[in-house]
Write an enzyme that holds these catalytic residues in place. Structure first.
Site, short mmCIF file in Angstrom:
data_model
loop_
_atom_site.label_atom_id
_atom_site.label_comp_id
_atom_site.label_asym_id
_atom_site.label_seq_id
_atom_site.Cartn_x
_atom_site.Cartn_y
_atom_site.Cartn_z
N TYR B 109 0.84 -1.20 0.00
CA TYR B 109 0.00 0.00 0.00
C TYR B 109 0.87 1.25 0.00
O TYR B 109 2.06 1.20 0.35
CB TYR B 109 -0.90 -0.02 1.24
CG TYR B 109 -2.10 0.89 1.13
CD1 TYR B 109 -3.04 0.71 0.13
CD2 TYR B 109 -2.31 1.91 2.05
CE1 TYR B 109 -4.15 1.55 0.03
CE2 TYR B 109 -3.42 2.74 1.97
CZ TYR B 109 -4.33 2.55 0.95
OH TYR B 109 -5.43 3.37 0.86
N ASN B 182 -15.83 3.19 2.05
CA ASN B 182 -16.42 2.94 0.73
C ASN B 182 -17.57 3.88 0.35
O ASN B 182 -17.54 4.48 -0.74
CB ASN B 182 -16.84 1.47 0.61
CG ASN B 182 -15.62 0.55 0.67
OD1 ASN B 182 -14.61 0.85 0.05
ND2 ASN B 182 -15.69 -0.52 1.44
N SER B 209 -18.66 -4.33 -5.98
CA SER B 209 -17.81 -4.03 -4.82
C SER B 209 -18.58 -3.16 -3.83
O SER B 209 -19.66 -2.65 -4.15
CB SER B 209 -16.56 -3.29 -5.27
OG SER B 209 -16.91 -1.99 -5.72
N ARG B 231 -18.38 -8.71 -13.51
CA ARG B 231 -17.74 -9.87 -14.13
C ARG B 231 -18.76 -10.97 -14.37
O ARG B 231 -19.73 -11.09 -13.61
CB ARG B 231 -16.60 -10.37 -13.22
CG ARG B 231 -15.41 -9.43 -13.22
CD ARG B 231 -14.41 -9.81 -12.16
NE ARG B 231 -14.89 -9.42 -10.82
CZ ARG B 231 -14.16 -9.52 -9.71
NH1 ARG B 231 -12.92 -10.00 -9.77
NH2 ARG B 231 -14.64 -9.14 -8.55
N GLY B 300 -7.46 -1.13 -8.65
CA GLY B 300 -6.76 -1.84 -9.72
C GLY B 300 -6.89 -3.34 -9.53
O GLY B 300 -5.90 -4.07 -9.45
N TRP B 324 -8.50 8.92 -3.88
CA TRP B 324 -7.98 8.23 -2.69
C TRP B 324 -8.62 8.87 -1.47
O TRP B 324 -8.36 10.05 -1.18
CB TRP B 324 -6.46 8.36 -2.65
CG TRP B 324 -5.79 7.46 -1.64
CD1 TRP B 324 -6.25 6.30 -1.15
CD2 TRP B 324 -4.51 7.68 -1.03
NE1 TRP B 324 -5.34 5.76 -0.27
CE2 TRP B 324 -4.26 6.59 -0.17
CE3 TRP B 324 -3.55 8.69 -1.13
CZ2 TRP B 324 -3.10 6.49 0.58
CZ3 TRP B 324 -2.39 8.58 -0.39
CH2 TRP B 324 -2.16 7.48 0.47
N LYS B 384 -18.14 -8.75 2.99
CA LYS B 384 -17.29 -7.86 3.78
C LYS B 384 -17.08 -8.48 5.16
O LYS B 384 -18.03 -8.88 5.84
CB LYS B 384 -17.97 -6.51 3.89
CG LYS B 384 -17.28 -5.49 4.75
CD LYS B 384 -16.04 -4.89 4.13
CE LYS B 384 -16.33 -3.97 2.98
NZ LYS B 384 -15.08 -3.47 2.33
#
Lengths: 390, 390
Positions: B109, B182, B209, B231, B300, B324, B384
């Protein structure tokens, strides 16, 4: 201000509809163009056009997309007899061949004209005759196209007065012919993205390109330092000397970037970077940008997408944008800022602080040579090919 | 406003220096945590802390970078006896394990804490005791960390009052524990890049997500439509139903984007895209963005750079930026905008228009399971993982 690509293209079409595709035929002038930079176009102009109206002209024509040497032909066509209303009849003095012209002919450019078309986006013209309703332009004026896709690869044309911008007559026309695309691209990229002050630093790759050389000279004039990444080559020292003579602060071949850490650390970190290469190699430039800085892409010489490390976006807040002169021109067609920009560049020329990239003058008859040598991928020592007409 | 990464990191260090690394020891409480979402933390809190001061606590400790299951250990430490001055003594009610926590432990990170460190960036705490100079907080208040890297993976901690933000007590603490990273990321990405109006469209990948689900819910509340790329998976219909129940306009698996052209053409072209995947697959999202639009990258997941086709930058003027949360928090540490954002999100919860992502409550003793299941690369059906403490 947001414009869809479709709208942009429809604008281009609308703006170029007013153009007459000329019927021109061979002039067969006994005078041939000198290949030297200082050939006196003014004298030539007077010699040819002082008494009688020429009616036959040459033009390059593209009938299908493909490799320039195969799909471009030289045509002879006749000009309309009478110049009417708001029309301007002008001869092309010089027209440089830019990578965008090659890509347009190949059919790989964003703008895809309908066949047949005359290629050529840039050039300097001289007004020979104006219609009765033309207001600002007169015989003898030097002009450049207001928008791309005018088709400058022909010895003369007739178009609407509103399609042109008048430029000063004291500027060498060969030099002026290379002002509208690359130096204007450099000027706008320096001015429009990150507010810079005296002593700030710009980093760029493809520093030896016409845009790169213009960036160096404009930045130097504004007191902005430049870090210039070039490709390794046998005559590196010569290139280094040349770019430094233009005002480059540092010239470093790509593989030596990390070796030159000490030199680079002496400068403030650049908040602005210009990328003409893309692909993986641009990572070295991106890495050098200060947190929160901007990378402006104007080219993709590597013929690959731009590889952006995710951390540069998320953790270092680098902003990635693109610059396209065609779009700027469309958005600022009649903006006084355009004149301000050109005035600044011509003033730079007068002050001896701006020279055009190394170039060759090529008579229109030798167009295949010019198109071949202008192909971006054909080596690193290309001189800018500038078509001249007789 | 530009801040170098070094400055950001030094800020984080400065802000976390005030933290006491607690000596805590095993509580060995007979009470064990229910794994159900609606476990009543309030009652538990009262039962444990209403009369005597607990002095021993549990914490996770990282002694070197590596795979979480190998380098994280559960420690027992003792708390300082007296809470002084501007200090606050608080117990952690719940602390979700986010991808950033995993990456911090792995050493991949952007923020690399010194060893040994307590991981955990997010969580909801309850104030148990305050120092004599604490002004705003009092016993029983619910609080969240003001900055990242507080180390929330421990059952209690002592830190400065200024390190916390007070949150409402009527919000379920489990839900509140997942608000700060989030949903706030989603909120800021929707608000800070492109001005959007009712009926505008956002496109995003990684729509399943925690950020993606928050984007769907916040956008739906604001009248903004969402195109959600996911996906392919066997239980696609189930996922589609779930995301549509949150307010998704369209849910399309990546390979079917072009097949769904008609559906997509019915919507205005999105001027804003959120990318949590990067790599080559993001090209499909980029392609959909309106000329002049913005793509914000916050992740990513493909573990590759973002591949940006050069034409998207130059000819379509797409802007690429990164988001960020850690940086935003640093830049807006005491900005009232932060409270406005949290108030909006809590209000959304109260109005029944925001639910947390599917999750599991995991007692701190089972931390290895939680860390393993929170690894981003370990499959698509992860819930989660939220650590709870006894």
């Amino acid at each position: 201000w947001i414009m869809s690509l479709r709208t942009i293209l429809s604008y281009i079409k609308k703006e170029t509809k007013s153009l007459c595709v000329l019927n021109a035929c061979s002039l067969n002038s006994a005078t041939t163009w000198g290949h030297r930079y200082n050939f006196n176009l003014n004298q030539f102009s007077k010699r040819c056009y002082n008494t009688t109206r020429e009616t036959q002209f040459k033009q390059l024509l593209v009938n299908s997309y493909g490799e320039p040497e195969e799909v471009v032909s030289l045509n002879v066509m006749t000009l309309p007899d009478i110049i009417k209303g708001t029309e301007v009849f002008a001869r092309v003095l010089a027209a440089p061949v830019n990578p965008a012209d090659i890509n347009t002919i190949q059919g790989t450019y964003a703008y895809k004209p309908q066949f047949p078309f005359v290629p050529g986006n840039e050039g300097v013209l001289e007004v020979l005759e104006v219609g009765e309703n033309v207001k600002e332009l007169k015989k003898g004026d030097r002009i450049i196209p207001k928008l791309n896709a005018l088709g400058t690869f022909r010895s003369a044309l007739v178009a609407e007065e509103k399609d042109f911008i008048k430029i000063p007559s004291d500027i060498d026309p060969i030099l002026a012919s290379t002002i509208a695309v690359n130096p204007c691209t450099a000027y706008r990229m320096i001015k429009d993205y990150v507010p810079l002050q005296d002593g700030d630093v710009i980093i760029q790759n493809l520093a030896n390109s016409a845009v790169g050389q213009a960036v160096i000279q404009i930045a130097a004039d504004k007191g902005i330092k430049t870090i210039n990444i070039v490709r390794p080559r046998p005559d590196l020292d010569k290139l280094k000397d040349f770019l430094e003579s233009l005002g480059a602060t540092l010239v470093i071949p790509l593989p030596d970037m990390r070796k030159n850490k000490d030199l680079l650390n002496e400068l403030p970190k650049p908040r602005l970077g210009f990328n003409g290469v893309s692909g993986k190699d641009a990572a070295e430039l991106i890495r050098m940008i200060e947190v929160g800085g901007t990378v402006v892409t104007y080219g993709g010489m590597a013929r690959q997408p731009l590889f952006v490390p995710v951390g540069e976006l998320i953790f270092r807040d680098i902003i990635f944008r693109g610059y396209w002169m065609t779009r700027w021109n469309l958005q600022h067609k009649d903006d006084p800022e355009r004149i301000t920009m050109l005035d600044y560049l011509f003033d730079l020329v007068r002050r001896g602080k701006f020279v055009p990239p190394p170039h060759e003058l090529v008579p229109i008859e030798d167009f295949k040579t010019a198109l071949r040598l202008a192909m971006p991928a054909k080596g690193m020592t290309n001189r800018k090919q500038i078509l001249v007409f007789n």
